[in-house]
Design a protein around this motif. Structure first.
Motif, PDB file in Angstrom:
ATOM      1  N   ARG A 179      -0.477  10.118  12.811  1.00 48.63           N
ATOM      2  CA  ARG A 179       0.679   9.288  12.470  1.00 48.63           C
ATOM      3  C   ARG A 179       0.622   8.813  11.021  1.00 48.63           C
ATOM      4  O   ARG A 179       1.635   8.729  10.337  1.00 48.63           O
ATOM      5  CB  ARG A 179       0.737   8.093  13.417  1.00 48.63           C
ATOM      6  CG  ARG A 179       2.018   7.255  13.321  1.00 48.63           C
ATOM      7  CD  ARG A 179       1.899   6.029  14.199  1.00 48.63           C
ATOM      8  NE  ARG A 179       1.471   6.386  15.552  1.00 48.63           N
ATOM      9  CZ  ARG A 179       0.718   5.611  16.307  1.00 48.63           C
ATOM     10  NH1 ARG A 179       0.262   4.459  15.847  1.00 48.63           N
ATOM     11  NH2 ARG A 179       0.390   6.001  17.524  1.00 48.63           N
ATOM     12  N   HIS A 180      -0.602   8.495  10.546  1.00 49.01           N
ATOM     13  CA  HIS A 180      -0.755   7.970   9.188  1.00 49.01           C
ATOM     14  C   HIS A 180      -1.037   9.060   8.158  1.00 49.01           C
ATOM     15  O   HIS A 180      -1.092   8.779   6.964  1.00 49.01           O
ATOM     16  CB  HIS A 180      -1.889   6.940   9.145  1.00 49.01           C
ATOM     17  CG  HIS A 180      -1.547   5.635   9.789  1.00 49.01           C
ATOM     18  ND1 HIS A 180      -0.909   4.618   9.121  1.00 49.01           N
ATOM     19  CD2 HIS A 180      -1.746   5.179  11.047  1.00 49.01           C
ATOM     20  CE1 HIS A 180      -0.729   3.587   9.939  1.00 49.01           C
ATOM     21  NE2 HIS A 180      -1.220   3.902  11.113  1.00 49.01           N
ATOM     22  N   GLY A 181      -1.266  10.289   8.632  1.00 50.26           N
ATOM     23  CA  GLY A 181      -1.547  11.374   7.696  1.00 50.26           C
ATOM     24  C   GLY A 181      -2.951  11.343   7.133  1.00 50.26           C
ATOM     25  O   GLY A 181      -3.201  11.858   6.037  1.00 50.26           O
ATOM     26  N   TRP A 182      -3.906  10.765   7.886  1.00 49.76           N
ATOM     27  CA  TRP A 182      -5.293  10.744   7.432  1.00 49.76           C
ATOM     28  C   TRP A 182      -5.922  12.117   7.611  1.00 49.76           C
ATOM     29  O   TRP A 182      -5.536  12.885   8.503  1.00 49.76           O
ATOM     30  CB  TRP A 182      -6.113   9.722   8.225  1.00 49.76           C
ATOM     31  CG  TRP A 182      -5.625   8.316   8.110  1.00 49.76           C
ATOM     32  CD1 TRP A 182      -4.950   7.753   7.067  1.00 49.76           C
ATOM     33  CD2 TRP A 182      -5.772   7.284   9.091  1.00 49.76           C
ATOM     34  NE1 TRP A 182      -4.666   6.442   7.321  1.00 49.76           N
ATOM     35  CE2 TRP A 182      -5.161   6.114   8.560  1.00 49.76           C
ATOM     36  CE3 TRP A 182      -6.354   7.219  10.349  1.00 49.76           C
ATOM     37  CZ2 TRP A 182      -5.115   4.914   9.254  1.00 49.76           C
ATOM     38  CZ3 TRP A 182      -6.317   6.028  11.046  1.00 49.76           C
ATOM     39  CH2 TRP A 182      -5.705   4.888  10.503  1.00 49.76           C
ATOM     40  N   VAL A 183      -6.911  12.406   6.789  1.00 48.73           N
ATOM     41  CA  VAL A 183      -7.639  13.676   6.884  1.00 48.73           C
ATOM     42  C   VAL A 183      -8.821  13.494   7.837  1.00 48.73           C
ATOM     43  O   VAL A 183      -9.643  12.585   7.654  1.00 48.73           O
ATOM     44  CB  VAL A 183      -8.144  14.133   5.497  1.00 48.73           C
ATOM     45  CG1 VAL A 183      -8.968  15.409   5.631  1.00 48.73           C
ATOM     46  CG2 VAL A 183      -6.965  14.348   4.551  1.00 48.73           C
ATOM     47  N   VAL A 184      -8.902  14.346   8.851  1.00 49.39           N
ATOM     48  CA  VAL A 184      -9.990  14.295   9.826  1.00 49.39           C
ATOM     49  C   VAL A 184     -10.814  15.570   9.687  1.00 49.39           C
ATOM     50  O   VAL A 184     -10.294  16.675   9.842  1.00 49.39           O
ATOM     51  CB  VAL A 184      -9.466  14.170  11.263  1.00 49.39           C
ATOM     52  CG1 VAL A 184     -10.629  14.072  12.247  1.00 49.39           C
ATOM     53  CG2 VAL A 184      -8.549  12.969  11.398  1.00 49.39           C
ATOM     54  N   LYS A 185     -12.101  15.424   9.394  1.00 49.51           N
ATOM     55  CA  LYS A 185     -12.974  16.577   9.219  1.00 49.51           C
ATOM     56  C   LYS A 185     -14.386  16.196   9.619  1.00 49.51           C
ATOM     57  O   LYS A 185     -14.921  15.172   9.176  1.00 49.51           O
ATOM     58  CB  LYS A 185     -12.954  17.044   7.758  1.00 49.51           C
ATOM     59  CG  LYS A 185     -13.768  18.306   7.504  1.00 49.51           C
ATOM     60  CD  LYS A 185     -13.667  18.739   6.044  1.00 49.51           C
ATOM     61  CE  LYS A 185     -14.466  19.994   5.782  1.00 49.51           C
ATOM     62  NZ  LYS A 185     -14.387  20.417   4.356  1.00 49.51           N
ATOM     63  N   ASP A 186     -14.999  17.032  10.455  1.00 51.15           N
ATOM     64  CA  ASP A 186     -16.381  16.810  10.906  1.00 51.15           C
ATOM     65  C   ASP A 186     -16.570  15.407  11.486  1.00 51.15           C
ATOM     66  O   ASP A 186     -17.537  14.697  11.175  1.00 51.15           O
ATOM     67  CB  ASP A 186     -17.365  17.038   9.747  1.00 51.15           C
ATOM     68  CG  ASP A 186     -17.320  18.457   9.218  1.00 51.15           C
ATOM     69  OD1 ASP A 186     -17.025  19.363  10.014  1.00 51.15           O
ATOM     70  OD2 ASP A 186     -17.563  18.641   8.004  1.00 51.15           O
ATOM     71  N   GLU A 187     -15.614  15.014  12.320  1.00 51.14           N
ATOM     72  CA  GLU A 187     -15.690  13.715  13.011  1.00 51.14           C
ATOM     73  C   GLU A 187     -15.671  12.524  12.048  1.00 51.14           C
ATOM     74  O   GLU A 187     -16.115  11.430  12.398  1.00 51.14           O
ATOM     75  CB  GLU A 187     -16.929  13.638  13.911  1.00 51.14           C
ATOM     76  CG  GLU A 187     -16.910  14.620  15.057  1.00 51.14           C
ATOM     77  CD  GLU A 187     -15.702  14.439  15.974  1.00 51.14           C
ATOM     78  OE1 GLU A 187     -15.507  13.316  16.446  1.00 51.14           O
ATOM     79  OE2 GLU A 187     -14.955  15.424  16.190  1.00 51.14           O
ATOM     80  N   ARG A 188     -15.168  12.756  10.846  1.00 54.04           N
ATOM     81  CA  ARG A 188     -15.003  11.653   9.892  1.00 54.04           C
ATOM     82  C   ARG A 188     -13.541  11.608   9.462  1.00 54.04           C
ATOM     83  O   ARG A 188     -12.857  12.622   9.374  1.00 54.04           O
ATOM     84  CB  ARG A 188     -15.903  11.811   8.658  1.00 54.04           C
ATOM     85  CG  ARG A 188     -17.391  11.682   8.975  1.00 54.04           C
ATOM     86  CD  ARG A 188     -18.204  11.513   7.698  1.00 54.04           C
ATOM     87  NE  ARG A 188     -17.919  10.263   7.008  1.00 54.04           N
ATOM     88  CZ  ARG A 188     -18.466   9.094   7.335  1.00 54.04           C
ATOM     89  NH1 ARG A 188     -19.302   8.999   8.348  1.00 54.04           N
ATOM     90  NH2 ARG A 188     -18.169   8.012   6.645  1.00 54.04           N
ATOM     91  N   ILE A 189     -13.087  10.387   9.184  1.00 48.58           N
ATOM     92  CA  ILE A 189     -11.698  10.172   8.779  1.00 48.58           C
ATOM     93  C   ILE A 189     -11.678   9.705   7.330  1.00 48.58           C
ATOM     94  O   ILE A 189     -12.432   8.801   6.950  1.00 48.58           O
ATOM     95  CB  ILE A 189     -11.022   9.123   9.680  1.00 48.58           C
ATOM     96  CG1 ILE A 189     -10.954   9.648  11.122  1.00 48.58           C
ATOM     97  CG2 ILE A 189      -9.632   8.780   9.178  1.00 48.58           C
ATOM     98  CD1 ILE A 189     -10.408   8.639  12.103  1.00 48.58           C
ATOM     99  N   SER A 190     -10.829  10.325   6.538  1.00 51.36           N
ATOM    100  CA  SER A 190     -10.676   9.944   5.127  1.00 51.36           C
ATOM    101  C   SER A 190      -9.343   9.239   4.936  1.00 51.36           C
ATOM    102  O   SER A 190      -8.290   9.754   5.340  1.00 51.36           O
ATOM    103  CB  SER A 190     -10.744  11.184   4.224  1.00 51.36           C
ATOM    104  OG  SER A 190     -12.002  11.812   4.330  1.00 51.36           O
TER     105      SER A 190
END
Length: 235
Positions: A179-190
């Protein structure tokens, strides 16, 4: 921000009617029942004037205090964090009444939020769900505050940590990220980089000029010279 639940239309007085009532009879104890009814209605919109007016009238007329209505007023103010509504309302409650079960519960929850002990907040909140669920959208409002703190503090965060902070399941965190357009990679959120969550180099500016230092040295040297003109004579 996390979208809050839709607030249905009230069956009782509208917020406009309450504000008109306060404007006309702010110090009249006769309006206490109307204010209590408005504030304790789970679906009623928030009105800082209504909460502050009720607590002020309780100060003037302690014999009419409704403990649960007072707690709901304080709870609604807490939902407005990081605004100062909660502090303003708490200041209108005598310290001798802070032992009241409703007040003590909210004060303890507020301390968890103010010190960013979010997991402790949810642990305590789970013990008082009946009271907290008496105000529509409480959890959403608190999560919005928590999320604001987290995104101002971190650029990246573990999904598990964010899940614990917001008391949401991993699947709900994924929906929130999308919803917020966050980047999710390797179980981490940017999170997006902002002025608040990036480190800033400190620049030290030396405002003392060479001329000022010279005058200080000259003044000290002059005083030392005068002191040496009359040396102490041993007896």
């Amino acid at each position: 921000p996390i979208p809050r639940a839709h607030t249905p239309k009230m069956a009782g007085r509208s917020i406009e009617e309450i504000e008109e009532l306060i404007e006309a009879q702010r110090y009249d104890a006769g309006i206490v029942p109307q204010l209590e009814s408005f504030i304790t209605d789970p679906d009623a919109p928030y009105s800082s004037d209504a909460c502050l007016c009720l607590l002020k009238l309780y100060q003037f007329h302690p014999n009419v205090v409704n403990s649960q209505a007072r707690g709901k007023a304080l709870l609604r103010a807490l939902m407005q964090m990081p605004k100062a509504d909660y502090v303003a309302c708490l200041c209108l409650i005598p310290e001798s009444d802070h032992a009241d079960s409703f007040v003590a519960t909210i004060v303890s929850l507020a301390e968890c939020l103010e010190t960013c002990r979010f997991q402790d907040f949810w642990a305590q909140a789970s013990l008082h769900r009946t009271f907290l669920d008496g105000v529509c959208g409480f959890d959403d409002a608190i999560r919005e505050f928590m999320l604001g703190v987290v995104t101002m503090t971190y650029q990246t965060i573990s999904k598990d940590v964010l899940s614990a902070c917001l008391h949401l399941a991993p699947a709900e965190i994924d929906q929130l990220a999308q919803r917020h357009g966050w980047v999710v990679k390797d179980e981490r959120i940017s999170f997006p980089v902002t002025d608040d969550n990036q480190a800033k180099a400190k620049t030290v500016v030396d405002d003392v000029t060479f001329e000022q230092v010279s005058r200080i040295i000259s003044s000290v040297s002059s005083k030392q010279g005068k002191n040496n003109e009359f040396p102490m004579i041993a007896p």
